[in-house]
Design a protein around this motif. Sequence first.
Motif, PDB file in Angstrom:
ATOM      1  N   MET A  67      42.327   4.082   0.487  1.00 21.89           N
ATOM      2  CA  MET A  67      41.591   3.345   1.520  1.00 21.89           C
ATOM      3  C   MET A  67      40.618   2.370   0.884  1.00 21.89           C
ATOM      4  SD  MET A  67      40.958   6.002   4.640  1.00 21.89           S
ATOM      5  CE  MET A  67      39.987   7.202   3.831  1.00 21.89           C
ATOM      6  N   CYS A  68      39.874   2.835  -0.115  1.00 21.75           N
ATOM      7  CA  CYS A  68      38.947   1.945  -0.793  1.00 21.75           C
ATOM      8  C   CYS A  68      39.711   0.860  -1.559  1.00 21.75           C
ATOM      9  CB  CYS A  68      38.052   2.730  -1.742  1.00 21.75           C
ATOM     10  SG  CYS A  68      36.946   3.850  -0.886  1.00 21.75           S
TER      11      CYS A  68
ATOM     12  N   ALA B 174      21.168  -2.408  -7.446  1.00 19.46           N
ATOM     13  CA  ALA B 174      20.207  -1.824  -8.389  1.00 19.46           C
ATOM     14  C   ALA B 174      20.026  -0.344  -8.111  1.00 19.46           C
ATOM     15  CB  ALA B 174      18.875  -2.569  -8.286  1.00 19.46           C
ATOM     16  N   ALA B 175      19.901  -0.004  -6.842  1.00 22.39           N
ATOM     17  CA  ALA B 175      19.757   1.409  -6.500  1.00 22.39           C
ATOM     18  C   ALA B 175      20.987   2.200  -6.931  1.00 22.39           C
ATOM     19  CB  ALA B 175      19.532   1.542  -4.994  1.00 22.39           C
ATOM     20  N   SER B 176      22.178   1.629  -6.655  1.00 24.11           N
ATOM     21  CA  SER B 176      23.397   2.323  -7.076  1.00 24.11           C
ATOM     22  C   SER B 176      23.442   2.470  -8.583  1.00 24.11           C
ATOM     23  CB  SER B 176      24.629   1.557  -6.594  1.00 24.11           C
ATOM     24  OG  SER B 176      24.728   1.582  -5.211  1.00 24.11           O
ATOM     25  N   PHE B 177      22.965   1.431  -9.269  1.00 21.71           N
ATOM     26  CA  PHE B 177      22.948   1.494 -10.739  1.00 21.71           C
ATOM     27  C   PHE B 177      22.067   2.641 -11.205  1.00 21.71           C
ATOM     28  CE2 PHE B 177      23.109   0.473 -15.021  1.00 21.71           C
ATOM     29  CZ  PHE B 177      21.853   0.250 -15.546  1.00 21.71           C
ATOM     30  N   LEU B 178      20.911   2.784 -10.588  1.00 20.44           N
ATOM     31  CA  LEU B 178      20.010   3.853 -11.003  1.00 20.44           C
ATOM     32  C   LEU B 178      20.633   5.220 -10.755  1.00 20.44           C
ATOM     33  CD1 LEU B 178      16.659   2.358  -9.772  1.00 20.44           C
ATOM     34  CD2 LEU B 178      17.381   2.686 -12.126  1.00 20.44           C
TER      35      LEU B 178
ATOM     36  N   LEU C  11      26.154  11.607  -4.656  1.00 22.28           N
ATOM     37  CA  LEU C  11      26.917  10.573  -5.339  1.00 22.28           C
ATOM     38  C   LEU C  11      27.539   9.584  -4.350  1.00 22.28           C
ATOM     39  CD1 LEU C  11      27.538   9.993  -8.286  1.00 22.28           C
ATOM     40  CD2 LEU C  11      29.742  11.056  -7.957  1.00 22.28           C
ATOM     41  N   TRP C  12      27.744  10.035  -3.111  1.00 22.11           N
ATOM     42  CA  TRP C  12      28.342   9.136  -2.124  1.00 22.11           C
ATOM     43  C   TRP C  12      27.456   7.935  -1.837  1.00 22.11           C
ATOM     44  CZ3 TRP C  12      25.832   8.256   2.524  1.00 22.11           C
ATOM     45  CH2 TRP C  12      24.760   9.120   2.814  1.00 22.11           C
ATOM     46  N   LEU C  13      26.150   8.043  -2.191  1.00 19.64           N
ATOM     47  CA  LEU C  13      25.266   6.896  -1.963  1.00 19.64           C
ATOM     48  C   LEU C  13      25.659   5.702  -2.824  1.00 19.64           C
ATOM     49  CD1 LEU C  13      21.738   8.483  -1.735  1.00 19.64           C
ATOM     50  CD2 LEU C  13      22.950   7.257   0.050  1.00 19.64           C
ATOM     51  N   VAL C  14      26.279   6.005  -3.952  1.00 22.83           N
ATOM     52  CA  VAL C  14      26.588   4.919  -4.890  1.00 22.83           C
ATOM     53  C   VAL C  14      27.489   3.863  -4.235  1.00 22.83           C
ATOM     54  CG1 VAL C  14      27.776   4.392  -7.040  1.00 22.83           C
ATOM     55  CG2 VAL C  14      26.149   6.260  -6.961  1.00 22.83           C
ATOM     56  N   PRO C  15      28.595   4.226  -3.574  1.00 27.35           N
ATOM     57  CA  PRO C  15      29.305   3.183  -2.845  1.00 27.35           C
ATOM     58  C   PRO C  15      28.697   2.864  -1.486  1.00 27.35           C
ATOM     59  CG  PRO C  15      30.564   5.203  -2.780  1.00 27.35           C
ATOM     60  CD  PRO C  15      29.360   5.479  -3.599  1.00 27.35           C
ATOM     61  N   ALA C  16      28.009   3.840  -0.902  1.00 28.67           N
ATOM     62  CA  ALA C  16      27.550   3.635   0.477  1.00 28.67           C
ATOM     63  C   ALA C  16      26.440   2.600   0.567  1.00 28.67           C
ATOM     64  CB  ALA C  16      27.067   4.957   1.048  1.00 28.67           C
ATOM     65  N   LEU C  17      25.556   2.552  -0.424  1.00 24.48           N
ATOM     66  CA  LEU C  17      24.430   1.620  -0.335  1.00 24.48           C
ATOM     67  C   LEU C  17      24.908   0.167  -0.283  1.00 24.48           C
ATOM     68  CD1 LEU C  17      21.818   3.312  -2.645  1.00 24.48           C
ATOM     69  CD2 LEU C  17      21.617   2.935  -0.209  1.00 24.48           C
ATOM     70  N   PRO C  18      25.794  -0.256  -1.178  1.00 24.84           N
ATOM     71  CA  PRO C  18      26.265  -1.638  -1.047  1.00 24.84           C
ATOM     72  C   PRO C  18      27.004  -1.891   0.269  1.00 24.84           C
ATOM     73  CG  PRO C  18      26.784  -0.807  -3.229  1.00 24.84           C
ATOM     74  CD  PRO C  18      26.310   0.350  -2.436  1.00 24.84           C
ATOM     75  N   VAL C  19      27.724  -0.874   0.750  1.00 21.30           N
ATOM     76  CA  VAL C  19      28.435  -1.083   2.018  1.00 21.30           C
ATOM     77  C   VAL C  19      27.442  -1.267   3.161  1.00 21.30           C
ATOM     78  CG1 VAL C  19      29.957   0.005   3.697  1.00 21.30           C
ATOM     79  CG2 VAL C  19      30.514   0.105   1.294  1.00 21.30           C
ATOM     80  N   PHE C  20      26.375  -0.476   3.155  1.00 17.73           N
ATOM     81  CA  PHE C  20      25.351  -0.679   4.193  1.00 17.73           C
ATOM     82  C   PHE C  20      24.745  -2.064   4.076  1.00 17.73           C
ATOM     83  CE2 PHE C  20      26.003   3.249   5.748  1.00 17.73           C
ATOM     84  CZ  PHE C  20      25.435   4.337   5.108  1.00 17.73           C
ATOM     85  N   ALA C  21      24.480  -2.469   2.815  1.00 13.67           N
ATOM     86  CA  ALA C  21      23.919  -3.801   2.611  1.00 13.67           C
ATOM     87  C   ALA C  21      24.865  -4.854   3.184  1.00 13.67           C
ATOM     88  CB  ALA C  21      23.684  -4.045   1.123  1.00 13.67           C
TER      89      ALA C  21
ATOM     90  N   ALA D 138      31.671  -4.448  -3.871  1.00  7.53           N
ATOM     91  CA  ALA D 138      31.085  -3.493  -4.811  1.00  7.53           C
ATOM     92  C   ALA D 138      31.165  -2.083  -4.253  1.00  7.53           C
ATOM     93  CB  ALA D 138      29.631  -3.873  -5.093  1.00  7.53           C
ATOM     94  N   GLY D 139      30.838  -1.936  -2.981  1.00  9.07           N
ATOM     95  CA  GLY D 139      30.910  -0.621  -2.358  1.00  9.07           C
ATOM     96  C   GLY D 139      32.310  -0.049  -2.410  1.00  9.07           C
ATOM     97  N   ALA D 140      33.300  -0.894  -2.093  1.00 10.51           N
ATOM     98  CA  ALA D 140      34.670  -0.404  -2.087  1.00 10.51           C
ATOM     99  C   ALA D 140      35.133  -0.025  -3.490  1.00 10.51           C
ATOM    100  CB  ALA D 140      35.585  -1.458  -1.491  1.00 10.51           C
ATOM    101  N   MET D 141      34.776  -0.842  -4.476  1.00  8.33           N
ATOM    102  CA  MET D 141      35.183  -0.561  -5.849  1.00  8.33           C
ATOM    103  C   MET D 141      34.583   0.748  -6.327  1.00  8.33           C
ATOM    104  SD  MET D 141      36.955  -1.731  -8.337  1.00  8.33           S
ATOM    105  CE  MET D 141      37.221  -0.741  -9.792  1.00  8.33           C
ATOM    106  N   LEU D 142      33.317   0.966  -5.995  1.00  9.67           N
ATOM    107  CA  LEU D 142      32.687   2.214  -6.383  1.00  9.67           C
ATOM    108  C   LEU D 142      33.340   3.386  -5.653  1.00  9.67           C
ATOM    109  CD1 LEU D 142      29.086   0.842  -6.457  1.00  9.67           C
ATOM    110  CD2 LEU D 142      30.292   1.820  -8.394  1.00  9.67           C
TER     111      LEU D 142
END
Lengths: 165, 699, 103
Positions: free
Chosen positions: B145-146, B42-46, B8-18, B128-132
Amino acid sequence: MTASFIILAALTVAGTAAAMGLRNAVHCVLALTLGFAGVAMLYLQLGAQFVGFTQILVYVGAVAILAVFAIMMTHNDKPMALPDSSSAWVSGCIVAAAVFAVLARAIVSTAPSAQAQPQPVAPVQQIGDALMHRFVLPLEIMGLLLTAALIGAVVIAMDRREEMK
Amino acid sequence: MTWIVQYLWLVPALPVFAAAISALLPRRSRIAAATLAIGSMAASFLISVGALLHVLANRSGDQILTCNFRWFQFGNEWLKLGWMLDPLTAVMIVMVTFVGLLIFIYSVGYMAHDENFTRFFCFLALFAGAMLGVVIANSLLLLFMCWEIVGLTSYLLIGFWYNKPEAAAAAKKAFITTRIGDLAFLLGMVWLYARSGTLLFYDGGAGCLEHSALAQLVAQTSVLGMAASTGIALLIFCGAAGKSGQVPLHVWLPDAMEGPTPVSALIHAATMVAAGVFLIARIYPLMSAHVGIYLTPTIALQVVAWVGAITALFGALIAVAQFDIKRILAYSTISQLGYMMMGLGVGGVAVGMFHLITHAFFKSLLFLGAGSVIHGCNGEQDIRRMGGLRRLMPITFAAYAVGMLALCGFPLFFSGFWSKDDILRSALTWSVSRAPFYMGAFGALLTAFYMTRQVFYVFGGSNRLAASSHDDPKLAALFEDPHHHAAQHPHESPAVMTVPLVILAAFAMLLGFIGTPAWPWFQSFLDGTHSTLAFSAFSGVAILPVMISSSLLVFCGLGLGWVLYGHKPIQSADTLDELGKLQPTVFSFLGHAFYVDALYSATLIRWNTWWSKVCDWLDRWVWNGAVQTVSYFVVGIAHLDNFFDASIVNSGFDEGCQGVSRGGLILSLLQGGQIQSYMRIIGCALIVLVLVLLWGAKI
Amino acid sequence: MNSLQSYLLLSSLLFSIGLVGALTRRNAILVLIGIELMLNAANLNFIAFWRYGPAPQALTGIMFAIFSISIAAAEAAVGLSIILAAYRHSRTTDLNQMNSLKG
């Protein structure tokens, strides 16, 4: 304090005093020769024959002559004035007199040593042996020294005017 | 632990990496930045949909799944962080990623002419990453922190066009105002940690929202006889109030409209401002922790309800008198946030969250529609200068109308109706007081009224843009420029902007059906109970009366709006507002937002400026003076040292040397060059030596 | 006063006469022969002590005197040649005028 000693001593002192006091340099040297001769005779009286004859040969025969040559070559054969400033002359005499006084005092005040010893013999052969064995190193060094002095004297006194031309 | 919770950590992490990669891209890599951002969302959405499906499938099992890890050790304790997956989390991440994805796609069209396109998408992705991160955090510290990163990105995005002084000032205002709330949040967090020893929400029984910790917090009393749990909850609520624009800390939201419209849609309508509401929902166990039998709602919840009610009415009143299209929506957002807080206070998590979800869709729809309108009108934001756009921008008009009706709460087919009804019903049956219900009801009337006013101004009548150009030299120059592609008339926006509008409009209509009283699936999903379709539920307590009365209020508001603004089309940009003609003083008072900003600048800002002047004086004269004194002292010592060295040491040394050379000069007089004088001296030395020897021997 | 002391007195007298010459005469050559005289006085001292000393069979006094004489000769030669060279340079043997090595 034998009579011969006193005569010889007086002769030597007179000669040397004249050597130091005369105005003409050549006369000084001649008087000096007399003094040297007197010292040589004293050596003979003391029994050091070799030294005595060496003294005659070297001092009288070489050094005095050399001095005469030097006087001639420096054109000093005319009589010269005595030391100009009497103070310098006086202070020199005072110092010398003081030196003599002190030395005499030292000599006189020492206790006389033991009994009179017989005349020691110093044959020339023994002197030669000593020179060749015990004193061979000083002998060789002396030879070197004399060579150096010879060469040095020649070099220093050489007339350079031909080279400069 | 199932894999979905582990990843589940990928959900915020992917936008942060982007965002991280976008930060390194040069300005011209626009396509790369946009692709990264949209792709990661999109990936986080999926993944979020996968998480939601997992939660849906797991209704009978353990509702709250956590994944905690140790961060660092201090002393004997470990500071632990973690993320969690429960129905609330699943719903929020799906909403945030979906709305975010649509807004990202919209931004590609809206910001196409902006030269800082890449930076925009970098910041959006970071936001988006921080909000997630805020949503999935299982630790109050991680959430904080987020939360701070969310505030930072809000600042960066409001002040995106930093060359404009108003934008820079608005960004600063937003940051500082929310900071005040965050300070209280931090205090509450520290207090909570001190009392309960952990900041994890759920930790297998040891978390701070679990039974044992709550019992302990409720039992302890602190200042004013308040329970510790109440104090902590109120402090955390201050942070939520700052972020969600509740009444004393609402002043930043209208100014935040200086940012680009997608920013306003995403951050200041759908997600960031909802973070405050979400926070209260998250710590709801703490807020509702009570001693013994449940008699009255806790003080914390009462405060939340009252503040929410006041904000709801306050925002609605001000929105009536605004002329900037985005400002109307901003005050509307404030009002709706008040509704959400009120819903949380009177009705619980499900009531508040239902309105949050529906609001996210229709408010972002309204903002994107407003953006479309602004884009079409070449940057014009004053509604008095728009008009007649229903023919010129039909798709936008249709979508905007759907959003407007949803916001007003038009009966039955619009999601806002069902969610707002939930709130009003809970307020009606609130055991403390009926006043929030009346405030909410009046606010609903006003909402319908001002939205109708806005729609008639913007889309009704005929276009006033050309007519008003005679007075505005800038606009006139725009019209005369033959190269400006839409100089003559407003035009519909491109498909990349209208398609998200349509999708959001569909959701704005359909989303309400998951929470109707007939089948309160959403509420039961969040509460962990089961529900079935049962039309008989309509005869339950207060359901039908509230539905009918709220519908009547909506129709009244719509009708009033039509009477004042729609009946006779507005002729030109200079005509006065109809309501303004009726009640000029009230209208201008509302138009100036109750002069709250003026009050703040006269009091707090002035005091702050005075205090900063005092500190400046202190710094300049007292601290600086002390430092200068020390430095002068040191310089003085240096001069003294120099003097000492130069005059005493040097001259002493020089004197010594001169003495030596003078002594040498004197001694050299001994060397007269006369050899015989030397010898005389030697003779004297000899005499002395011998005398010494003689006398030494004698002695 | 025994013989040794008389010889020693004589040698010290000769020494001081030589010293007088060395200290007072203006001619460099005469200063040099004063120095020669001092050396002679020392030689006389050595021979006197050889004659009246404790171990005359070692011939130490005679050796010393021999070496002293030869060194004196060498020194006289070098010294006189130096005086000649100085005479060529400055056209005088007056010691009072050779005072350039002063402070």
